[in-house]
Design a protein around this motif. Sequence first.
Motif, PDB file in Angstrom:
ATOM      1  N   GLY B  90      12.053   2.689  13.475  1.00 17.58           N
ATOM      2  CA  GLY B  90      12.287   1.659  12.477  1.00 17.58           C
ATOM      3  C   GLY B  90      11.889   2.054  11.058  1.00 17.58           C
ATOM      4  N   TYR B  91      11.208   3.208  10.888  1.00 18.98           N
ATOM      5  CA  TYR B  91      10.821   3.655   9.547  1.00 18.98           C
ATOM      6  C   TYR B  91      12.074   4.147   8.811  1.00 18.98           C
ATOM      7  N   SER B  92      12.161   3.826   7.514  1.00 17.92           N
ATOM      8  CA  SER B  92      13.258   4.398   6.748  1.00 17.92           C
ATOM      9  C   SER B  92      12.781   5.542   5.855  1.00 17.92           C
ATOM     10  N   GLU B  93      11.485   5.787   5.821  1.00 21.94           N
ATOM     11  CA  GLU B  93      10.985   6.971   5.111  1.00 21.94           C
ATOM     12  C   GLU B  93       9.665   7.422   5.733  1.00 21.94           C
ATOM     13  N   TYR B 134       1.827   2.513   4.218  1.00 22.38           N
ATOM     14  CA  TYR B 134       1.981   1.105   4.582  1.00 22.38           C
ATOM     15  C   TYR B 134       0.593   0.543   4.876  1.00 22.38           C
ATOM     16  N   ILE B 135       0.199  -0.510   4.157  1.00 24.50           N
ATOM     17  CA  ILE B 135      -1.182  -0.993   4.267  1.00 24.50           C
ATOM     18  C   ILE B 135      -1.199  -2.512   4.434  1.00 24.50           C
ATOM     19  N   ASP B 136      -2.003  -2.963   5.385  1.00 20.25           N
ATOM     20  CA  ASP B 136      -2.196  -4.398   5.597  1.00 20.25           C
ATOM     21  C   ASP B 136      -2.880  -4.994   4.352  1.00 20.25           C
ATOM     22  N   PRO B 137      -2.408  -6.153   3.889  1.00 23.04           N
ATOM     23  CA  PRO B 137      -2.996  -6.730   2.662  1.00 23.04           C
ATOM     24  C   PRO B 137      -4.492  -7.028   2.783  1.00 23.04           C
ATOM     25  N   ASP B 138      -5.008  -7.157   4.019  1.00 22.70           N
ATOM     26  CA  ASP B 138      -6.439  -7.416   4.203  1.00 22.70           C
ATOM     27  C   ASP B 138      -7.276  -6.141   4.290  1.00 22.70           C
ATOM     28  N   ASN B 139      -6.610  -5.005   4.262  1.00 24.07           N
ATOM     29  CA  ASN B 139      -7.324  -3.732   4.437  1.00 24.07           C
ATOM     30  C   ASN B 139      -7.768  -3.210   3.071  1.00 24.07           C
ATOM     31  N   ALA B 140      -8.856  -3.806   2.581  1.00 27.42           N
ATOM     32  CA  ALA B 140      -9.306  -3.520   1.213  1.00 27.42           C
ATOM     33  C   ALA B 140      -9.693  -2.046   1.032  1.00 27.42           C
ATOM     34  N   ARG B 141     -10.294  -1.448   2.048  1.00 22.85           N
ATOM     35  CA  ARG B 141     -10.733  -0.049   1.918  1.00 22.85           C
ATOM     36  C   ARG B 141      -9.537   0.868   1.686  1.00 22.85           C
ATOM     37  N   ASP B 156       9.973  -2.979  -3.625  1.00 27.04           N
ATOM     38  CA  ASP B 156      11.376  -2.816  -3.216  1.00 27.04           C
ATOM     39  C   ASP B 156      11.529  -1.973  -1.951  1.00 27.04           C
ATOM     40  N   ALA B 157      10.432  -1.398  -1.475  1.00 25.28           N
ATOM     41  CA  ALA B 157      10.540  -0.486  -0.324  1.00 25.28           C
ATOM     42  C   ALA B 157      10.973  -1.250   0.928  1.00 25.28           C
ATOM     43  N   ARG B 158      11.693  -0.559   1.807  1.00 21.15           N
ATOM     44  CA  ARG B 158      12.165  -1.178   3.049  1.00 21.15           C
ATOM     45  C   ARG B 158      11.146  -0.966   4.153  1.00 21.15           C
ATOM     46  N   LEU B 159      10.728  -2.059   4.764  1.00 17.34           N
ATOM     47  CA  LEU B 159       9.785  -1.980   5.893  1.00 17.34           C
ATOM     48  C   LEU B 159      10.568  -2.008   7.197  1.00 17.34           C
ATOM     49  N   LEU B 169       2.019  -4.177   2.878  1.00 20.93           N
ATOM     50  CA  LEU B 169       2.241  -3.653   1.529  1.00 20.93           C
ATOM     51  C   LEU B 169       2.676  -2.193   1.594  1.00 20.93           C
ATOM     52  N   THR B 170       3.575  -1.818   0.697  1.00 25.57           N
ATOM     53  CA  THR B 170       3.979  -0.418   0.585  1.00 25.57           C
ATOM     54  C   THR B 170       3.389   0.151  -0.702  1.00 25.57           C
ATOM     55  N   TYR B 171       2.531   1.140  -0.563  1.00 24.56           N
ATOM     56  CA  TYR B 171       2.012   1.867  -1.724  1.00 24.56           C
ATOM     57  C   TYR B 171       2.737   3.198  -1.824  1.00 24.56           C
ATOM     58  N   ARG B 172       3.352   3.448  -2.981  1.00 24.62           N
ATOM     59  CA  ARG B 172       4.101   4.688  -3.149  1.00 24.62           C
ATOM     60  C   ARG B 172       3.237   5.719  -3.875  1.00 24.62           C
ATOM     61  N   HIS B 173       3.221   6.915  -3.319  1.00 23.32           N
ATOM     62  CA  HIS B 173       2.396   7.991  -3.892  1.00 23.32           C
ATOM     63  C   HIS B 173       3.084   8.616  -5.092  1.00 23.32           C
ATOM     64  N   PRO B 174       2.289   9.185  -5.989  1.00 21.53           N
ATOM     65  CA  PRO B 174       2.877   9.965  -7.070  1.00 21.53           C
ATOM     66  C   PRO B 174       3.730  11.083  -6.460  1.00 21.53           C
ATOM     67  N   GLY B 175       4.847  11.391  -7.081  1.00 17.28           N
ATOM     68  CA  GLY B 175       5.756  12.416  -6.553  1.00 17.28           C
ATOM     69  C   GLY B 175       5.277  13.819  -6.857  1.00 17.28           C
ATOM     70  N   PRO B 176       6.021  14.808  -6.409  1.00 14.76           N
ATOM     71  CA  PRO B 176       5.625  16.208  -6.590  1.00 14.76           C
ATOM     72  C   PRO B 176       5.436  16.584  -8.056  1.00 14.76           C
ATOM     73  N   GLU B 177       6.300  16.044  -8.938  1.00 20.50           N
ATOM     74  CA  GLU B 177       6.195  16.408 -10.360  1.00 20.50           C
ATOM     75  C   GLU B 177       4.897  15.877 -10.943  1.00 20.50           C
ATOM     76  N   ALA B 178       4.575  14.644 -10.610  1.00 17.30           N
ATOM     77  CA  ALA B 178       3.370  14.025 -11.156  1.00 17.30           C
ATOM     78  C   ALA B 178       2.106  14.760 -10.716  1.00 17.30           C
ATOM     79  N   LEU B 179       2.167  15.395  -9.554  1.00 17.45           N
ATOM     80  CA  LEU B 179       0.964  16.080  -9.042  1.00 17.45           C
ATOM     81  C   LEU B 179       0.927  17.552  -9.434  1.00 17.45           C
ATOM     82  N   ALA B 180       2.030  18.052  -9.996  1.00 17.91           N
ATOM     83  CA  ALA B 180       2.116  19.495 -10.277  1.00 17.91           C
ATOM     84  C   ALA B 180       1.151  19.894 -11.386  1.00 17.91           C
TER      85      ALA B 180
END
Lengths: 175, 180
Positions: B90-93, B134-141, B156-159, B169-180
């Motif tokens: 069921g994951y799309s990414e 993918y993070i549960d909204p109650d998972n503060a840590r 906008d991410a698809r769950l 919640l969907t948290y998106r990581h910085p992409g390869p360029e941002a980390l380069a």
Amino acid sequence: MTLSLNVPQLETNRLILRVPGAADMPAMLAFLGEDRAEFYGGPMNEHDAWHKFSAYVGQWMLRGYGMYSAVLKDSGDTVGMAGPFHPSHFDEPEMSWLLTDAKFEGRGLAAEACQAVIAHLFSTLGWANVVSYIDKANHGSRKLAERLGAQLDTDRPSPVPNCDSYRHYPQGAVA
Amino acid sequence: MTPHLADTPVLETDRLTLRAIGLQDVDASVVYLQDPRTVYMGGPWSAADAFDHLCSLVGHWAIQGFGLFAICHKGTDVAIGDCGLLRQGGYSEIELGWGIWSAELEGQGYVREAAEAVRVYAYRTLGLSTLVSYIDPDNARSIALAKRLGCSLDTDARLPDLPEWDGTLTYRHPGPEALA
């Protein structure tokens, strides 16, 4: 990219039996979503089906044995799975089988796969016997167990509700 | 000999070694998966279900070619947590997921150190262009960690289309360029 396990494949007249992987996933996820999967915990959603199938795959690495996928030599279709299934609440591995689609039924494919796997368990791995737990309502599997020569084992009842234990022995062995 | 996957990657950080989760992790992992702390990742599991779940995580490597790493202190092979890449039903990414296996080991930056290494591996070696957690909204840590890792909320991410994922919640990581 997928990774492959170092397990030799088995071969019958019509089938290749190999460790299951990505190539078998579409057929297995479709199967687990259908009513035909009722004796395998189904029908289930895609998420649960993925976990079930990937657990079949991962069991190979944690147990050293597992269910093979059965692939038709002429078409490459994944027609089913057969082999020892061993979740932690079973005291012993269970010889299990399934056909992924009704169109593969009635051609002796499950029997062909099971005979090859059972022969491998006895002759190569040296197992003395192996059990199959079969639901009282699963008439097809019951018939196949009998055809494979398995005997009803009332001494070691099935841990799965509503199932009977059928025990397979090497040919010529006395039960 | 137990069947094993050849050529699974091993990642090194200052304090940690990451290697594919596997047979040597059965005991510790099955204990962890029954811990109430796994509530935000679908747990806690019964002992029987925990073994099945570990089978699934190990099988993930064979099916997808990537998966969860066991996090070990450098010089040991004892897992203290997990971190890795998941693409399940069921994951799309692809998700970057993590867990630390005992509360006493929280708060020492181990997961952050592991996640940064897995992210570099995902971008540089696997050539991925994006990752989510993918993070549960109650998972503060985990939310706090995602923010420290530079992630931003992606509404906008698809769950996976399943009721139990509602509100995740969907948290998106910085992409390869941002980390380069």
